[in-house]
Design an enzyme around this catalytic site. Structure first.
Site, PDB file in Angstrom:
ATOM      1  N   ARG A  58      -3.478 -11.187 -13.225  1.00 55.59           N
ATOM      2  CA  ARG A  58      -2.938 -12.300 -12.423  1.00 55.59           C
ATOM      3  C   ARG A  58      -4.043 -12.829 -11.510  1.00 55.59           C
ATOM      4  O   ARG A  58      -4.270 -12.294 -10.429  1.00 55.59           O
ATOM      5  CB  ARG A  58      -1.765 -11.807 -11.577  1.00 55.59           C
ATOM      6  CG  ARG A  58      -0.514 -11.431 -12.376  1.00 55.59           C
ATOM      7  CD  ARG A  58       0.539 -10.869 -11.421  1.00 55.59           C
ATOM      8  NE  ARG A  58       1.885 -10.895 -11.946  1.00 55.59           N
ATOM      9  CZ  ARG A  58       2.554  -9.811 -12.344  1.00 55.59           C
ATOM     10  NH1 ARG A  58       1.969  -8.627 -12.322  1.00 55.59           N
ATOM     11  NH2 ARG A  58       3.790  -9.925 -12.792  1.00 55.59           N
TER      12      ARG A  58
ATOM     13  N   ARG B 184      14.600 -14.213  -7.788  1.00 55.63           N
ATOM     14  CA  ARG B 184      14.129 -12.829  -7.971  1.00 55.63           C
ATOM     15  C   ARG B 184      13.734 -12.163  -6.665  1.00 55.63           C
ATOM     16  O   ARG B 184      13.545 -10.953  -6.600  1.00 55.63           O
ATOM     17  CB  ARG B 184      12.971 -12.790  -8.977  1.00 55.63           C
ATOM     18  CG  ARG B 184      11.733 -13.516  -8.505  1.00 55.63           C
ATOM     19  CD  ARG B 184      10.748 -13.754  -9.638  1.00 55.63           C
ATOM     20  NE  ARG B 184       9.616 -12.848  -9.605  1.00 55.63           N
ATOM     21  CZ  ARG B 184       8.497 -13.032 -10.291  1.00 55.63           C
ATOM     22  NH1 ARG B 184       8.361 -14.080 -11.108  1.00 55.63           N
ATOM     23  NH2 ARG B 184       7.507 -12.174 -10.239  1.00 55.63           N
TER      24      ARG B 184
ATOM     25  N   HIS C 133       0.831  -1.210   0.000  1.00 51.89           N
ATOM     26  CA  HIS C 133       0.000   0.000   0.000  1.00 51.89           C
ATOM     27  C   HIS C 133       0.858   1.248   0.000  1.00 51.89           C
ATOM     28  O   HIS C 133       0.534   2.240  -0.633  1.00 51.89           O
ATOM     29  CB  HIS C 133      -0.916  -0.004   1.215  1.00 51.89           C
ATOM     30  CG  HIS C 133      -1.932  -1.090   1.162  1.00 51.89           C
ATOM     31  ND1 HIS C 133      -2.930  -1.097   0.214  1.00 51.89           N
ATOM     32  CD2 HIS C 133      -2.094  -2.212   1.879  1.00 51.89           C
ATOM     33  CE1 HIS C 133      -3.666  -2.186   0.381  1.00 51.89           C
ATOM     34  NE2 HIS C 133      -3.177  -2.885   1.381  1.00 51.89           N
TER      35      HIS C 133
ATOM     36  N   GLU D 233       8.411 -18.241 -19.970  1.00 52.42           N
ATOM     37  CA  GLU D 233       9.184 -17.699 -18.844  1.00 52.42           C
ATOM     38  C   GLU D 233      10.178 -18.707 -18.308  1.00 52.42           C
ATOM     39  O   GLU D 233      10.799 -18.503 -17.276  1.00 52.42           O
ATOM     40  CB  GLU D 233       8.239 -17.193 -17.738  1.00 52.42           C
ATOM     41  CG  GLU D 233       7.125 -18.143 -17.354  1.00 52.42           C
ATOM     42  CD  GLU D 233       6.128 -17.539 -16.359  1.00 52.42           C
ATOM     43  OE1 GLU D 233       6.428 -16.511 -15.735  1.00 52.42           O
ATOM     44  OE2 GLU D 233       5.041 -18.111 -16.207  1.00 52.42           O
TER      45      GLU D 233
ATOM     46  N   ARG E 239      -4.662 -14.684 -16.809  1.00 53.30           N
ATOM     47  CA  ARG E 239      -3.729 -15.791 -16.643  1.00 53.30           C
ATOM     48  C   ARG E 239      -4.298 -16.734 -15.595  1.00 53.30           C
ATOM     49  O   ARG E 239      -4.721 -16.279 -14.519  1.00 53.30           O
ATOM     50  CB  ARG E 239      -2.361 -15.276 -16.187  1.00 53.30           C
ATOM     51  CG  ARG E 239      -1.339 -16.416 -16.108  1.00 53.30           C
ATOM     52  CD  ARG E 239       0.019 -15.893 -15.762  1.00 53.30           C
ATOM     53  NE  ARG E 239       0.068 -15.404 -14.394  1.00 53.30           N
ATOM     54  CZ  ARG E 239       1.131 -14.815 -13.878  1.00 53.30           C
ATOM     55  NH1 ARG E 239       2.200 -14.602 -14.612  1.00 53.30           N
ATOM     56  NH2 ARG E 239       1.125 -14.399 -12.631  1.00 53.30           N
TER      57      ARG E 239
ATOM     58  N   ASN F 219      10.162 -11.668 -15.704  1.00 44.01           N
ATOM     59  CA  ASN F 219      10.522 -11.771 -14.283  1.00 44.01           C
ATOM     60  C   ASN F 219      11.068 -13.162 -13.988  1.00 44.01           C
ATOM     61  O   ASN F 219      12.106 -13.317 -13.341  1.00 44.01           O
ATOM     62  CB  ASN F 219       9.311 -11.508 -13.385  1.00 44.01           C
ATOM     63  CG  ASN F 219       8.683 -10.157 -13.653  1.00 44.01           C
ATOM     64  OD1 ASN F 219       9.332  -9.286 -14.220  1.00 44.01           O
ATOM     65  ND2 ASN F 219       7.438  -9.992 -13.279  1.00 44.01           N
ATOM     66  N   ASP F 220      10.345 -14.179 -14.440  1.00 44.92           N
ATOM     67  CA  ASP F 220      10.817 -15.538 -14.219  1.00 44.92           C
ATOM     68  C   ASP F 220      11.889 -15.936 -15.227  1.00 44.92           C
ATOM     69  O   ASP F 220      12.840 -16.627 -14.881  1.00 44.92           O
ATOM     70  CB  ASP F 220       9.649 -16.530 -14.278  1.00 44.92           C
ATOM     71  CG  ASP F 220       8.892 -16.549 -12.967  1.00 44.92           C
ATOM     72  OD1 ASP F 220       9.550 -16.665 -11.915  1.00 44.92           O
ATOM     73  OD2 ASP F 220       7.653 -16.422 -12.989  1.00 44.92           O
TER      74      ASP F 220
ATOM     75  N   CYS G  58       5.125  -9.133 -20.729  1.00 41.64           N
ATOM     76  CA  CYS G  58       4.365  -8.648 -19.573  1.00 41.64           C
ATOM     77  C   CYS G  58       5.150  -8.689 -18.267  1.00 41.64           C
ATOM     78  O   CYS G  58       4.577  -8.497 -17.203  1.00 41.64           O
ATOM     79  CB  CYS G  58       3.053  -9.405 -19.437  1.00 41.64           C
ATOM     80  SG  CYS G  58       3.279 -11.154 -19.110  1.00 41.64           S
TER      81      CYS G  58
END
Ligand code: PEP
Ligand code: MG
Length: 587
Positions: free
Chosen positions: A299, A468, A193, A434, A335, A457-458, A505
């Site tokens: 996601r 990561r 947040h 990925e 996804r 990312n992966d 993405c």
């Protein structure tokens, strides 16, 4: 002190410490005969908390905006959840404790179970629960839920750097935003947040700072949200430099807001598709979507994570349908659930794995857990009748996985047809690339998938053998490594050869330093968190495709990530000098 940079920019301000969990919990033994009365006390507090959340939501909606108010609607749902209420009542009965203790323990148990879930790119799923717990306890104590949450006011008129262990949504209500210069917290990642609020306000934020080691008295600090640094005793020059960068960054943000929306266009007029990544329904604000063709990555696992049990098919259907209805005729790529690895499901008992990230996650788990996967695919297909949907499978490694997942989709489609349930018969079904081995096999993946989505990312994590989420090796996590770039070139070229649409993405899509080289490699579709969109749009608008290709060629002649980054940064800054405010100046 250093931490994790989660919202860019630099600010100078006066540090103010704020304690989030500032509620005393009375502990009382409740004998069996008094249990009903204590449960009634709890019920009343839950009802009052629900009413006060509704009131806060309305107030924030009118004073601050719809976007910030939604979090309180979500918290209202939590308080209203019958299984939450039941669990609390049961604690009072079974443990003979007062309502405050029941709330504290229930919240603590869930926080602990959810603790491993928070990865660097994920929101902290237990933060709302703790916030709600605090509110209920304060209501039980007869306090106005909000009043004690207000952070101490800083002396004078200086702008405030809010320093806190954890920043909860209701803390945001009391912060005087006009005076907030930066946020520094111990917990929370890019999607906490604190990070979201800071990016919305255009102020820097650093998380992961060991707040307990900070001097108790604040003073004037510099917070560098681009580098993840907090300077506790800045010299005159630090302050001067920080103020200059702060001004430049604010001017840059103001100019971004004036940028026209719609498709991005390169300098030469080529259209580039820009999409947003979304994790929760409440992020889908009309302003976010204005002028955009859609959501490139939804996601869905977040619908499964922030709760104590599986969502039913009906609940999923309602959510997916609401998403599609909220975006009108825009396309949304849902996804399927990507849990396991760094995103465990608290209620899914998986035997401990030595290497969870190399273990039972993504599509692997879905294919072996038919109850969960069938109900999700069914809910998605039913919702597909109400909008423009694509379905995407995470962590596809072998072609058999893609085939099996497609078979399941076809099975459910034929079942729905038999029962006369409407769905989109032409729904596009895609594979995330990925995993490096899948990247090398993109040609066959692309010939059997309707589209390809690159998860950098992966991909970078697996290609570089760098976790990561491990801060110890964070500096080795380099998506601009020449090897990773070669994998990306290969994926994009193979997808083009198969005439299969390809989108990127991962976080890299929103990294302005990577934009030119990705364009040069032939990428024409980028999906990223909404925050980075105007920035990437600006870079795209400043470059033409011929130049991007030339630069990509040069990049492939370089041998080290350091040289690659330096070249890309230099050229990007020449094209968009205002970006200087965003970059870490010491790397
Ligand atoms: C990725 O891996 O790049 C991706 C987009 O998925 P996630 O970050 O959810 O693993
Ligand atoms: Mg991934």
């Amino acid at each position: 002190m250093t931490g994790v940079p989660v919202a860019p920019g630099v600010a100078v301000g006066s540090a103010v410490f704020h304690e989030s969990w500032d509620v005393d919990i009375p502990v009382r033994f409740v004998p069996a005969g008094e249990v009903p009365a204590e449960q009634a006390r709890l019920d009343q507090a839950l009802d009052e908390t629900k009413a006060s959340l509704a009131e806060t939501q309305q107030r924030i909606a009118s004073e601050v905006g719809e976007r910030d108010s939604r979090i309180f609607a979500v918290q209202g749902l939590l308080v209203d959840d019958p299984s939450f209420r039941e669990a609390l009542r049961e604690r009072i009965r079974a443990n003979g404790v007062n309502a405050e203790v029941a709330v504290r323990d229930e919240v603590a148990e869930w926080s602990e179970r959810l603790a491993n879930v928070a990865a660097s790119t994920d929101r902290d799923p237990a933060a709302d629960l703790r916030d709600v717990g605090r509110r209920i306890v304060r209501t039980l104590a007869g306090h106005e839920a909000d009043e004690a949450a207000a952070p101490a006011a800083a002396a004078g008129r200086e702008r405030i750097i809010l320093v806190t262990k954890e920043f909860l949504p209701s803390d945001a209500v009391h912060v005087d935003r006009s005076r907030l210069a930066a946020i520094v917290t111990a917990s929370g990642g890019v999607a906490s947040h604190a990070a979201i609020l800071a990016r919305n306000l255009g102020i820097p934020a650093v998380t992961g700072v060991d707040v307990s080691r900070l001097p108790a008295r604040g003073g004037s600090w510099v917070v560098d949200g681009s580098a993840g640094r907090v300077i506790l005793e800045p010299g005159e020059e630090d302050v001067r430099d920080a103020r200059k960068r702060e001004q430049a960054y604010q001017a840059f943000r103001a100019s971004l807001e004036e940028d026209s929306r719609g498709f991005a266009q390169t300098k030469g007029g080529a259209s580039i598709e820009l999409l947003v990544n979304v994790e929760a329904f409440e992020e889908l604000q009309p302003a976010v979507l204005e002028g955009l063709p859609g959501v490139g990555l939804y996601r869905t696992e977040f619908l499964f994570m922030n709760r104590p049990y599986f969502p039913s098919e009906e609940e999923q259907y309602d959510t997916y349908r609401s998403v599609l209805e909220a975006v009108g005729d825009r396309e949304v790529t849902f996804r399927t659930i990507d849990v396991g690895g760094d995103k465990p499901l608290p209620y899914l008992k998986v035997p401990p794995e030595p290497n969870p990230v190399l273990g039972w996650r993504g599509i692997r788990l879905s294919l072996e857990w038919p109850d969960m996967f069938y109900s999700q695919v069914r809910a998605l297909l039913r919702a597909s009748a109400h909008g423009n949907m694509r379905m995407l499978f995470p962590m596809i490694t072998a072609i058999e996985e893609l085939r099996r997942a497609r078979e399941i989709v076809a099975e459910i489609q034929s079942d729905l047809k038999t029962h006369g349930v409407p769905f989109d018969e032409n729904i596009a079904v895609g594979a995330m690339i990925e995993v490096p081995a899948a990247a090398l096999a993109t040609a066959s993946m692309a010939s059997e998938a309707d589209f390809i989505s690159i998860g950098t990312n992966d991909l970078a994590q697996y290609a570089l053998a760098v976790d990561r989420n491990n801060a110890r090796v964070a500096d080795l996590y380099q998506p601009l490594h020449p090897g990773v770039l070669r994998l990306l070139r290969l994926i994009i070229e193979a997808a083009h050869a198969a005439e299969t649409p390809v989108c990127l993405c991962g976080e890299m899509a929103g990294d302005p330093e990577a934009t030119i080289v990705l364009l040069g490699l032939g990428l024409r579709s980028f999906s990223m968190s909404p925050y980075f969109l105007p920035i990437v749009r600006r870079v795209i608008g400043a470059v033409d495709l011929a130049e991007s290709r030339k630069l990509a060629q040069k990049v492939f002649e370089l041998e080290s990530t350091t040289e690659i980054r330096a070249l890309l940064r230099e050229r990007t800054l020449e094209l968009v000098p205002e970006l200087s405010a965003l970059f870490d100046h010491e790397t």
